[in-house]
Design an enzyme around this catalytic site. Structure first.
Site, short mmCIF file in Angstrom:
data_model
loop_
_atom_site.label_atom_id
_atom_site.label_comp_id
_atom_site.label_asym_id
_atom_site.label_seq_id
_atom_site.Cartn_x
_atom_site.Cartn_y
_atom_site.Cartn_z
N GLU A 1 -0.13 -14.05 -6.08
CA GLU A 1 -0.96 -14.81 -6.95
C GLU A 1 -0.63 -15.95 -7.83
O GLU A 1 -1.20 -16.94 -8.10
CB GLU A 1 -1.03 -13.70 -8.44
CG GLU A 1 -1.88 -12.61 -7.99
CD GLU A 1 -1.20 -11.65 -7.08
OE1 GLU A 1 -0.07 -11.54 -6.84
OE2 GLU A 1 -1.78 -10.26 -6.92
N HIS B 1 -1.42 -0.42 -14.63
CA HIS B 1 -3.16 -0.55 -14.17
C HIS B 1 -3.87 -0.15 -15.28
O HIS B 1 -5.11 -0.17 -15.04
CB HIS B 1 -3.49 0.14 -12.80
CG HIS B 1 -2.70 -0.09 -11.74
ND1 HIS B 1 -1.32 0.12 -11.19
CD2 HIS B 1 -2.97 -0.98 -10.70
CE1 HIS B 1 -0.81 -0.45 -10.26
NE2 HIS B 1 -1.75 -1.01 -9.66
C1 LIG Z 1 0.82 -8.23 -8.07
C2 LIG Z 1 -0.01 -7.36 -7.41
N1 LIG Z 1 -1.30 -7.85 -6.98
C3 LIG Z 1 -2.31 -6.89 -6.41
C4 LIG Z 1 -2.18 -5.66 -6.67
C5 LIG Z 1 -3.48 -4.69 -6.02
N2 LIG Z 1 -3.13 -4.25 -4.82
C6 LIG Z 1 -2.55 -2.99 -4.75
S1 LIG Z 1 -2.32 -2.29 -3.20
C7 LIG Z 1 -2.64 -3.82 -2.70
C8 LIG Z 1 -2.49 -3.98 -1.16
C9 LIG Z 1 -1.18 -3.98 -0.65
O1 LIG Z 1 -1.20 -4.14 0.74
P1 LIG Z 1 0.18 -3.87 1.42
O2 LIG Z 1 1.16 -4.38 0.80
O3 LIG Z 1 -0.07 -3.92 2.79
O4 LIG Z 1 0.43 -2.15 1.27
P2 LIG Z 1 -0.80 -1.00 1.70
O5 LIG Z 1 -1.70 -0.86 0.88
O6 LIG Z 1 -1.13 -1.58 3.04
O7 LIG Z 1 0.08 0.05 2.23
C10 LIG Z 1 -3.14 -4.84 -3.59
C11 LIG Z 1 -3.51 -6.06 -3.33
C12 LIG Z 1 -0.83 -5.21 -7.02
N3 LIG Z 1 -0.73 -3.87 -7.32
N4 LIG Z 1 0.16 -5.90 -7.45
#
Ligand SMILES: Cc1ncc(C[n+]2csc(CCOP(=O)(O)OP(=O)(O)O)c2C)c(N)n1
Ligand SMILES: Cc1ncc(C[n+]2csc(CCOP(=O)(O)OP(=O)(O)O)c2C)c(N)n1
Ligand SMILES: [Mg+2]
Ligand SMILES: [Mg+2]
Lengths: 339, 335, 335, 339
Positions: free
Chosen positions: B61, B130
């Protein structure tokens, strides 16, 4: 562009002018701050981070750039600004908080903006990384040429914005260069104390981009490395981490006694070294070099005179420029606040 | 012509109209190319405008919002989707020190026109990280405009206004009001007749949702709709509540708020954000610093208290500013 | 025994005393090993306690403050120096979502005892990114205690209290009040007789700095001292001002504020933070939500307006809540 | 510790239990959410990110750990928690928001804390990086043993906290391991679309630490790599980026249709593969495997029963645990708010 004698002479001229700027500001800075030191006192108040010793970075890198290219600098912006051709009179006036300053007195020395030469700077560490990458993206979307460069210190390379920006630049293959100015110190903390890798340029592999390292603080070497990086960027080959060893001769900011710097870590002044080199190479005569020096001093004296002669902004101007084009309800609040 | 739309579809219409006509607008955000943004504001834009103008970013971000600020300085008008406002913690510097202050710090030499779309609020058991509102945290930043439509008509009109503004605009939408698939059946009062044609809704003007004479209830985002529910209840008891939607936090329409309270003499301030150092205190202060004598009773705040949002339904439902609590406060005002 | 000390020396004494006796306390921050922290709170600690307990960090605020939170969860009590509050933008998530909410989100299973030292404020021409107060931005976070001593006695006593608290405490000090070398001659009213022995000052109690009967002036940090200056002026004119130092924003002593205003019937709220959505509105709301009728006049706010801090002296001096503006507001109250 | 038959059997047991946990929660999740989907409806409300497919990471890495070691996980914590030995009954109760939950219903599935086994998780991407490093630092200061691990996804490796934390770990040579679970996706964004380098483990060179990469999503291979990383950490050789290819079989969260995943990118289920392998290797018989499966299902049924039978917290409990030890003025505000 080849490293012509003309170009090298211009490096010397720019370095001399940048140094003249800092020396003039340092002299003025102490007015009103002795015997009792206070950031807020005197005609040049606030923190002042001078570029003495970093002039080769400004001269060498800016020498490799064109008018379309865009730069962001950090809290130590003078050498980049001067070598980029930021308006010297208005920049000087800005440091003194005058109405004729680039920001009409609102910014001060950490906030130098000159759209005429695509230059911006700000004071939060690594803050210029992402905006510079965004400028590169804008030019791509506008189908206009232009490489973007973020000038940061080696200390800033450990800030999250460094990583996030370089990863995106790598993914999008943006025409972007981060110039990591390694002057060995982040305030009192040495690079070895703060950085887990010897060269930030080695971090480039983690972003699928090129890394360049120049150890000499010599504008010729810096120019050649910058030119390679700029060429890659223009050819769509993506970004570069350009790490340049340089010097910080005037302390972190005015008032820093630098008692923490051991003898063996004292840094050399690059300007006399470069002068001697150009004379050795027959590019410059002693007389020409002296002439360039005094031309720089005179130019800066003129700029300082302009700054000193300029009026301060009116107090009420503080309420201008909060929003472009104003905003109904805010203007009302502004009026109330003014009353 | 006009139709009934959700806030999500209405907002999408405004952005689509502007993007069709302007090259300076492009979109940045996580998963927007395939998912169209948290509220579907960019639904289908990936296919329509292509990956150059609808950019799905890494989870960085500070990186992509900082890039948006730089692109804005270079003449573009980025539209960013930050999903949840709970995430401002990882990019707050861009909001606080870059996007909001560059125009001022440059003495007007550099403009930063960009629109940041953010979802706020809880009520659906998504717990402490959230479900936050935090609109006071962004509204406290000088140099950023902060708007907060609560219905489809305003969503379209205010987004047109934001996209034509030369400044950094933080465009908030409460998740529960948007009318998106993952939040169940849309709330009736968020839907409105929306003209096909583009139109603007100016910033800095409250909207009197429902006229009343006994008590003024101010709200923003979701709390507007809870206030309307409460007003229905109160009406049955013969209490005439005036429901005022703040709509815009920066600029804030202090005159509009005062006018309503001057009329009713009673004030209930609702806010889903935390109680202290936020919108609720500001609304009350704005009224009494002009004239405390218009108040027949001490004003009452109905907000989320100063506690993290708990996960379990019984706890979360009890701490949100829902219609029941709002109606009780209004009754106290009349007692 | 006791001596006159600056806030800086008084705070250092408290931290030194606790560190000598407790292994759980250690210090983290940029340049603290060699420089002893922005206010000299850790002056000489590098040599005394060594690099294991006095850790100079890289410029990675999310990294080292996040590490502090983890160390606290593992049984330590970190003391962090963040220098300027303007830098919270790069580490805000740690404050907002980790350090403040973990105890709650874990249902009390995990404690996060840590003390975050931050400098606030302007008035010395350091411009928009190095002069902010932003105390409302941290005080709006549920789960964080926020305290704000304005004199040496409170600095020592409140730091002892913070270091013995089991929670995340944000410990604010206005740069101009600390009595450090780079800010010129210390302000007299920040100096106090400080006992050698350790003592605690409880959080959540206002301090009546100066008793008065005509008008209540509330302040915090630097604005307390500007209020005292104004009170001196006003006294010459026969106006008796009561100066109330909030001292603690979370918890906030609403009773103490109300008691003073109930006595004087007039309220001037001073705050160097931005006007809207901050402390000034909260103070006024806290009073009138109890009883607006105690006010003989509309309360007046004397704050930094909603604008970034300008660099040039004439502009900055005009927008700060200095004694002149405060005295004028008090005179209006008496007119 | 060697990769004994006993250890491998325990991997299978743990993977089966983790899967049983997720399958039971998925089944319950849909109660009350059909025909009209709504995050907030039903006995298991909120977002739910399940670990189906990632069980080998939990089993293999946790198999290499001891009781002193400390873990932080992210928004997808179930497989790590189950394999670490987090109390299954109380974790199940927490997902249902019950008073008997690990957090007394305050946390939900993204906020699992069990100090008894040094486990914590939270929902902001990469949020667990620095706290885990701080736990490692705490142990060093306390002169107690213990390696700290942060479990994140490959998407989180592009967040600033990743960079800042690893640089500090490198400088301080802390006993820290970041387990990068590369399941190919961050919501709908593929690793190739988000990451400028093919392997995050290659970024280790930029932090002066070791990188390990395991491509198989097989607990045996994961265990061996994790054991090497743990050994380095315990020997004072510093940190490791341990990148593990794994799978995300149940979508980003419940409700994710995964229409964006092309046929050729469909991922295999590691549990039947491992079962077949163990049987091939004569470590497990079909009957034993079946027995382990049904034992897991039964254990989870018991946990779910416990959760369902547990009471909800009282509404007023929302005001507890804001501060440890309470706080005078806050208690008063709390009382007011309660009234
Ligand atoms: C700082 C932040 N940005 C965006 C989100 C929204 N979000 C939750 S899970 C996710 C994807 C995470 O991907 P990854 O780290 O590969 O974990 P996975 O879900 O694949 O286990 C996002 C963008 C968040 N929780 N925190
Ligand atoms: C986010 C943030 N943290 C801390 C600071 C305070 N600060 C200003 S300059 C500086 C040192 C920067 O070192 P480096 O990047 O190497 O640049 P140099 O001063 O050596 O030119 C620090 C820590 C800041 N301005 N922003
Ligand atoms: Mg440096
Ligand atoms: Mg992933």
């Amino acid at each position: 562009m080849a490293l012509t004698a003309e170009l090298r002479r211009s490096f010397y001229e720019k370095m001399a002018l940048s140094r003249a700027f800092d020396d003039a500001m340092i002299a003025l800075y102490w007015e009103g701050k002795l015997p009792i030191f206070s950031f807020g006192a005197g005609p040049l108040p606030g923190e002042l981070h001078c570029s003495n010793g970093a002039e080769p970075v400004g001269a060498g890198v800016c020498g490799a750039l064109g008018p379309d290219d865009m730069l962001t600098a950090d809290h130590r912006p003078h050498h980049v600004a001067v070598c980029r051709g930021v308006d010297l009179d208005r920049m000087s006036a800005e440091l003194l908080g005058k109405k004729t300053g680039l920001s009409q007195g609102k910014g001060g020395h950490m906030h130098i903006y000159d759209p005429a030469v695509n230059f911006a700077s700000s004071g939060i560490i690594a803050e210029g990384m992402a905006p510079a990458a965004g400028m590169a993206l804008a030019r791509r979307l506008q189908k206009r040429p232009g490489v973007a460069l973020a000038f940061i210190g080696e200390g800033a390379a450990n800030q999250g914005a460094f990583h996030e920006t370089l990863n995106i630049v790598g993914v999008m293959k943006l025409p972007f260069i981060v110039v990591v100015q390694d002057n060995e110190w982040g305030v009192s903390t040495s690079k070895a104390e703060s950085t887990a890798v010897e060269r930030n340029s080695d971090r480039a592999a983690g972003y699928g981009m090129a890394g360049e390292f120049v150890a000499t603080n010599d504008p010729d070497d810096i120019y050649l490395a910058a030119e390679r990086a700029v060429a890659r960027a223009r050819n769509g080959e993506g970004g570069t981490i350009l790490e340049l060893k340089t010097a910080r001769l005037a302390g972190h900011f005015m008032g820093d006694q630098q008692g923490y710097i051991p003898e063996q870590m004292k840094q050399a002044d690059p300007i006399p070294l470069y002068r001697a080199k150009l004379i050795r190479d027959g590019v410059l005569s002693e007389a020409e070099a002296d002439a360039m020096q005094s031309a720089a001093t005179e130019r800066m004296a003129k700029a300082m005179q302009f700054a000193k002669d300029s009026p301060y902004p009116d107090a009420a101007e503080a309420f201008d420029h909060v929003f472009a084009g104003g905003s109904g309800a805010f203007d009302q609040h502004k009026a109330e606040a003014r009353a | 012509m006009s139709r009934i739309l959700t806030m999500s579809r209405a907002g999408r219409e405004a952005l689509d109209w502007e993007m069709e006509r302007r090259d300076d607008i492009f979109c940045l955000g996580e998963d927007i190319y395939k998912f169209g943004g948290i509220f579907g504001t960019m639904d289908g834009f990936g296919a329509k405008y292509g990956p150059e103008r609808v950019i799905s970013t890494p989870i960085s971000e500070t990186g992509f919002i900082g890039m948006a600020a730089g692109a804005a300085m270079a003449g573009m008008h980025p539209v960013i989707d930050l999903a949840y406002i709970d995430f401002i913690g990882v990019c707050y510097n861009v909001l606080l020190n870059t996007a909001s202050k560059t125009h001022y710090m440059s003495g007007g030499a550099v403009k930063v026109p960009m629109t940041l779309l953010i979802g706020t609020g809880g009520g659906y058991n998504n717990a402490a990280q959230h479900s936050q509102c935090l609109h006071a945290t962004v509204a406290h930043i000088p140099g950023a405009k902060v708007v907060y439509p609560s219905n489809a008509h305003d969503a379209k009109g205010m987004l047109h206004t934001a996209l034509r503004d030369e400044n950094f605009v933080i465009f908030l939408t409460h998740k529960g009001t948007a009318g998106v698939g993952w939040m169940g059946t849309p709330i009736k009062t968020t839907l409105s007749e929306v003209p096909d044609e583009p139109y603007t809704v100016p910033f800095g003007q409250v909207k009197v949702y429902r006229e009343g004479s006994d008590v003024t209830i101010t709200g923003l985002g979701m709390s507007v709709h809870e206030s309307l529910k409460a007003a229905d209840e109160l009406a049955k008891e013969g209490i005439s509540a005036e429901v005022v939607d703040l709509r815009s936090l920066v600029p804030l329409d202090r005159d509009g708020i005062f006018a309503s309270v001057a009329k009713t003499g009673r004030l209930v301030v609702t806010d889903e954000d935390y109680l202290s150092y936020g919108v609720s205190g500001e609304v009350i202060a704005s009224v009494v610093e002009r004239d405390p004598t218009i108040l027949k009773k001490p004003p009452i705040r109905v907000t989320t208290p100063d506690i993290p949002i708990p996960f379990a339904r019984p706890m979360e439902q009890s701490i949100l500013p829902l219609a029941g609590r709002i109606a009780d406060a209004a009754r106290k005002q009349m007692a």
